[in-house]
Design a protein around this motif. Structure first.
Motif, PDB file in Angstrom:
ATOM      1  N   SER A   1       0.831  -1.202   0.000  1.00 60.55           N
ATOM      2  CA  SER A   1       0.000   0.000   0.000  1.00 60.55           C
ATOM      3  C   SER A   1       0.866   1.253   0.000  1.00 60.55           C
ATOM      4  O   SER A   1       0.593   2.204  -0.725  1.00 60.55           O
TER       5      SER A   1
ATOM      6  N   ASP B   1       0.894   3.891  -3.059  1.00 62.71           N
ATOM      7  CA  ASP B   1       0.546   5.294  -2.796  1.00 62.71           C
ATOM      8  C   ASP B   1       1.641   6.226  -3.307  1.00 62.71           C
ATOM      9  O   ASP B   1       1.345   7.279  -3.880  1.00 62.71           O
TER      10      ASP B   1
ATOM     11  N   THR C   1      -7.113   0.092  -4.790  1.00 61.05           N
ATOM     12  CA  THR C   1      -6.991   0.535  -3.398  1.00 61.05           C
ATOM     13  C   THR C   1      -8.350   0.991  -2.924  1.00 61.05           C
ATOM     14  O   THR C   1      -9.190   1.419  -3.713  1.00 61.05           O
TER      15      THR C   1
ATOM     16  N   HIS D   1      -5.138   4.792   1.943  1.00 55.68           N
ATOM     17  CA  HIS D   1      -5.550   3.918   0.846  1.00 55.68           C
ATOM     18  C   HIS D   1      -4.774   2.610   0.893  1.00 55.68           C
ATOM     19  O   HIS D   1      -3.555   2.617   0.942  1.00 55.68           O
ATOM     20  N   PHE D   2      -5.501   1.498   0.865  1.00 58.51           N
ATOM     21  CA  PHE D   2      -4.857   0.197   0.994  1.00 58.51           C
ATOM     22  C   PHE D   2      -5.205  -0.723  -0.170  1.00 58.51           C
ATOM     23  O   PHE D   2      -6.279  -0.606  -0.767  1.00 58.51           O
ATOM     24  N   VAL D   3      -4.263  -1.616  -0.445  1.00 57.41           N
ATOM     25  CA  VAL D   3      -4.416  -2.546  -1.573  1.00 57.41           C
ATOM     26  C   VAL D   3      -5.444  -3.626  -1.240  1.00 57.41           C
ATOM     27  O   VAL D   3      -5.369  -4.243  -0.180  1.00 57.41           O
TER      28      VAL D   3
ATOM     29  N   CYS E   1      -8.449  -1.014   7.700  1.00 54.29           N
ATOM     30  CA  CYS E   1      -7.163  -1.530   7.247  1.00 54.29           C
ATOM     31  C   CYS E   1      -6.466  -2.355   8.335  1.00 54.29           C
ATOM     32  O   CYS E   1      -6.832  -2.319   9.503  1.00 54.29           O
TER      33      CYS E   1
END
Lengths: 185, 106
Positions: free
Chosen positions: A74, A78, A134, A143-145, A157
């Motif tokens: 992530s 980003d 994301t 923002h996370f995968v 998350c």
């Protein structure tokens, strides 16, 4: 190769060296440079002193979802997104730059980098192929995968809700024990 | 701290910041954009400032750089409320990288 330009070849070679030094595998080099396979092989041996590893690249998207890789992935994606959005660089150039910035982060915080350049590159390709995306965490907004085509209405998350066994590896336990012994002595 | 000294320190901080920013942009623009958290126009503006202009800009009574952690979560994180320091810093980095670039208003 028609219209072979020495200048462009030199540039490609230069980039290939940079990529190899950062741990790129042959498949990545073949996909991202126009140099022939033999040249790349030679180059690889010269830079690293060993033959490139054989076999296929890891192709599973699931690796990026498990806890620790997810945080690193992530962060990388980003950075990558920031660079492509604001610095107007594309392709392998953006991947390499983002990877260097990611390595710097790991160095600054004395963490072992989990992603390799080849992993990072496949991550970007998974994003291009829309296998991964994301999603913002509902608690921290980072923002996370995640996998595409799943529901993420209440996504939290892995850092806001740390799984109970996360990070408790054998290695971490050994380090903690060593520290304890040191303090006791 | 008396006022003159305060102004002096602000000027010095501004100048150091601008010089550092300028050097970063000249050396490696994409990385500098990420590190500084500014957008391309702002970077180009800083890049072509002459030393005389830098001095002039730095000499104000206001600081030119501002906090990047403008939300609560990020502030908490950087000050390390989480038990694991490494995790907190990674978390903060993810949040900071996800923020937009600071634009120059038209």
């Amino acid at each position: 190769m028609a219209g072979k330009s020495l200048v462009s070849e030199a540039r490609q070679t230069h980039m290939a060296i940079d990529l190899i030094q950062h741990g790129a595998r042959l498949q990545l080099l073949e996909a991202e440079t126009t140099l022939s396979r033999e040249r790349l092989l030679k180059l690889y041996k010269e830079v690293r002193g060993v033959s490139p590893p054989k076999g296929m690249l890891p192709f599973s998207t699931d690796w990026f979802i498990s806890w620790q890789p997810n945080i690193h992935a992530s962060l990388f994606i980003d950075i990558h997104r920031y660079l492509t959005a604001h610095a107007e660089i594309r392709g392998i150039e953006a991947t390499l730059k983002a990877f260097k910035l990611y390595l710097e982060h790991c160095q600054a915080h004395a963490t072992e980098p989990v992603l390799s350049l080849t992993r990072a590159w496949s991550l970007v390709r998974f994003f291009d192929a829309k296998l991964l995306q994301t999603t913002p965490c509902t608690r921290c907004g980072g923002h996370f995968v995640v996998h595409t085509l799943e529901l993420y209405d209440d996504y939290v998350c892995g850092l806001c809700r740390v799984p109970s066994r996360a990070g408790k590896t054998k290695k971490a336990a050994e380090q903690a024990r060593a520290l304890e012994l040191k303090q006791a002595a | 701290m008396d006022n003159a000294q305060l102004l002096n320190e602000i000027r010095e901080t501004n100048l150091t910041y601008l010089l550092l920013a300028q050097r970063m942009i000249k050396e490696d623009k994409p990385a500098a954009l990420f590190r500084l958290g500014i957008n391309k126009e702002a970077a180009e503006l800083i890049e072509c400032l002459t030393p005389a202009q830098l001095l002039k800009i730095a000499a104000g009574n206001m600081l030119l750089c501002r906090f990047r952690f403008d939300n609560r979560v990020l502030g908490d994180m950087l000050s390390g409320y989480v038990k694991d320091k490494i995790m907190a810093s990674s978390h903060a980095a993810v949040l900071m990288a996800g923020q937009g670039a600071e634009p120059i208003a038209a």
